[in-house]
Design an enzyme around this catalytic site. Sequence first.
Site, short mmCIF file in Angstrom:
data_model
loop_
_atom_site.label_atom_id
_atom_site.label_comp_id
_atom_site.label_asym_id
_atom_site.label_seq_id
_atom_site.Cartn_x
_atom_site.Cartn_y
_atom_site.Cartn_z
N GLY A 242 -1.58 -16.07 15.88
CA GLY A 242 -0.89 -14.83 16.29
C GLY A 242 0.44 -15.13 16.28
O GLY A 242 1.01 -16.25 16.74
N GLY B 168 4.18 -15.58 21.66
CA GLY B 168 4.35 -14.74 22.89
C GLY B 168 2.89 -13.96 23.21
O GLY B 168 3.15 -13.01 24.15
N GLY C 286 -0.02 -14.94 23.97
CA GLY C 286 -1.03 -15.34 25.10
C GLY C 286 -1.74 -16.52 24.47
O GLY C 286 -2.83 -16.70 25.11
N THR D 181 -1.30 -19.75 24.48
CA THR D 181 -1.43 -20.78 25.46
C THR D 181 -1.96 -20.42 26.68
O THR D 181 -3.01 -21.30 27.48
CB THR D 181 0.11 -21.32 25.90
OG1 THR D 181 0.96 -21.44 24.54
CG2 THR D 181 0.00 -22.78 26.73
N GLU E 197 27.05 5.88 15.38
CA GLU E 197 25.47 5.82 16.25
C GLU E 197 25.12 7.25 15.80
O GLU E 197 23.92 7.77 15.81
CB GLU E 197 25.78 5.42 17.47
CG GLU E 197 26.22 3.84 17.65
CD GLU E 197 25.36 3.02 16.81
OE1 GLU E 197 24.08 3.21 16.66
OE2 GLU E 197 25.86 1.86 16.45
N ASP F 54 23.52 -3.01 9.05
CA ASP F 54 22.70 -1.94 8.64
C ASP F 54 22.52 -2.21 7.08
O ASP F 54 21.40 -1.94 6.40
CB ASP F 54 23.55 -0.53 8.75
CG ASP F 54 23.62 -0.20 10.10
OD1 ASP F 54 23.04 -0.82 10.91
OD2 ASP F 54 24.64 0.68 10.47
P1 ADP Z 1 2.09 -18.19 22.88
O1 ADP Z 1 1.58 -19.41 23.30
O2 ADP Z 1 1.07 -17.16 22.13
O3 ADP Z 1 3.37 -18.02 22.40
P2 ADP Z 1 2.22 -17.93 25.71
O4 ADP Z 1 0.77 -17.89 26.04
O5 ADP Z 1 3.16 -19.01 26.12
O6 ADP Z 1 2.31 -17.26 24.28
O7 ADP Z 1 2.67 -16.63 26.63
C1 ADP Z 1 3.88 -16.71 27.23
C2 ADP Z 1 3.79 -15.87 28.72
O8 ADP Z 1 3.53 -14.28 28.07
C3 ADP Z 1 2.58 -16.18 29.45
O9 ADP Z 1 2.78 -17.30 30.13
C4 ADP Z 1 2.23 -14.80 30.12
O10 ADP Z 1 3.00 -14.69 31.31
C5 ADP Z 1 2.78 -13.60 29.19
N1 ADP Z 1 1.70 -13.27 28.34
C6 ADP Z 1 1.43 -13.41 27.07
N2 ADP Z 1 0.24 -12.50 26.85
C7 ADP Z 1 -0.31 -12.22 27.94
C8 ADP Z 1 -1.49 -11.66 28.25
N3 ADP Z 1 -2.52 -11.11 27.39
N4 ADP Z 1 -1.62 -11.09 29.52
C9 ADP Z 1 -0.99 -11.67 30.48
N5 ADP Z 1 0.15 -12.33 30.22
C10 ADP Z 1 0.62 -12.63 29.00
#
Ligand code: ADP
Length: 607
Positions: free
Chosen positions: A206, A209, A211, A213, A429, A504
Amino acid sequence: MSSNLIRTIFLAFIIFLIISGIFTLFTNPKKGPETITLSDLVGQVNQENIKKITINGDELKIDFKNDRAQAKAIKESGISLAELLEKYGADPNKIQTINFDIEEPKQWGVWLSYIVPLALPFILIGLILWGLTRFNKKGPMEAFSFGQSKIKMQDPKDTKNRTTFDDVAGLREAKEELKEVVDFLKKPEKFNALGALIPRGILLTGPAGVGKTLLAKAIAGEAGVPFFYISGSEFVEMFVGVGASRVRHAFQTARKNAPSILFIDELDAIGRHRGAGLGGGHDEREQTLNQILVEMDGFEPKSAVIVLAATNRPDVLDPALLRPGRFDRQAVLDKPDIEDREAILKIHIRKKPMSRNVDVTDIAHRTVGFSGADLANLINEAAILAVKHNRKTIGQKELRESIEKVMLGPERKSHILSKPEKEITAYHEAAHALVASNLPESDPVQKISIVSRGMAAGYTLKMPDSDKYLHTKTEFLSDLATLLAGRQAEEMIFNTLTTGGTNDIKEATGLARRLVTRYGMSDRLGPLTYGDHEELVFLGKDLHEERNYSDQTAKLIDEEVKRFISDAAATAKKILQDKRQKLNQIANLLIKKETIEKEEFQKIIAE
Ligand code: ADP
């Protein structure tokens, strides 16, 4: 030299001073009694002045009969005091009147005086080495721990900071998929008894950011097992073989602590297609990847270690990684939809003081395309803003302001535009916004501003009101015209062109090319993909595009790209000419107010 090393040496120096202090204490007994010579002593004996002599080894303490203070003398060793005195001419009769006392010599003091000087260098060297290993993990001693991975662990006993499924919003399918892993880690025996095989490797894919990890941590948290974290990029070092050895160490650590989870972030940093790199087949990355394969194959069937790996580029992974017994399961994590965004926002405001007026649904509406990490960042930015505004709670205003900050970078109020610059930017703009609002399927304009943000002098914020998974040709054509509108306005109103439109045209060209070569949206070229986009492994960039078409087609592609752009420019020009009145109105308002919000803009358009 690091400050730790200096501290260690300083510490060793102080200890050295203390030890040598003690040493001097024993070897040079304190200055006390006066020392007299043996002949003086004999004289005193003959004059019957002596009351008592205390013998301590070769040292004599002499007490006098008169008021004279105690004195001391040293005798020759290996001979008794009586003999010695007689030898020096003392009267034997007078010797007998003296009171002799023999004191045990202080053995340990003597020993210490021998041992300390010998042991001191060893103690010092020992201390310095100890200091280096203890304080100076990143210093010279690192040379000895090269092959060890810098693995980080989350302790299952640390219940306060434990991540669970409650901390993860949305991602329903992925959670469902991974629930059985939790069950397995909790009770591996149950699964083993029935011979059920649990996947050893699960790939979480995915965008950044979303989630990945967080989810991996939550699995460990739910199952109450240790979570070991290492990033793919940490395996790759300057020295060949280090990566492989680190992989070995990481897997060993996880196995030792089984049941456990080993999480490898950025798997694509090592797991790319082998043999695709330049510079020989046996590079460092390949060895590292091979070691991962070996480790995964070497798992005992019953061992309760689950390897989770994350990547945002599953397409570039080496197919060997995805074979059965390795990362044979995948869980796909998508960017959150509106409901999930609301849930994520709710999780992140749990521990923050929020105003009563906060409307999370509204923020979720306005953050189409944000990832979980963006949303977490947004809440944090809002908290920082609230502090800046001297408020005790975070309000809707701060949240809304943070959306733009996360999207476009911080406002640069200090970046002051001159009057003509301001006018040009305002028209530029205003033109983007006006053209967008007059074309079908264009995303609604949320905000127009001529306050610079990040790299842009001004910006027009367009965003769909709901999540979009499909895009149409009409929408793309509208986008192209919108992108070119700024430039058209500059030409039309000021009869000039500025660098304000550089980005642009870059975006427009990219989009037009994709329309032709990837989306099959050009009538002349038909529904074909042109060019095989492959990445160069070691740069990770879309550098090289394999041309699988003829020169003639290349020419056609160029022509089509150009046609899309010139058509779009013509569309934009026409709208701007027809609605010149509105354009002036919006631009003048921008010059006055610098920012126009969605509601106000829609009112002007509807008039
Ligand atoms: P990835 O490993 O996919 O790059 P992370 O797991 O490091 O992303 O996510 C970074 C932060 O974003 C997490 O520590 C959390 O605070 C927030 N976050 C991301 N996805 C979610 C989710 N589904 N629910 C709650 N917080 C999330």
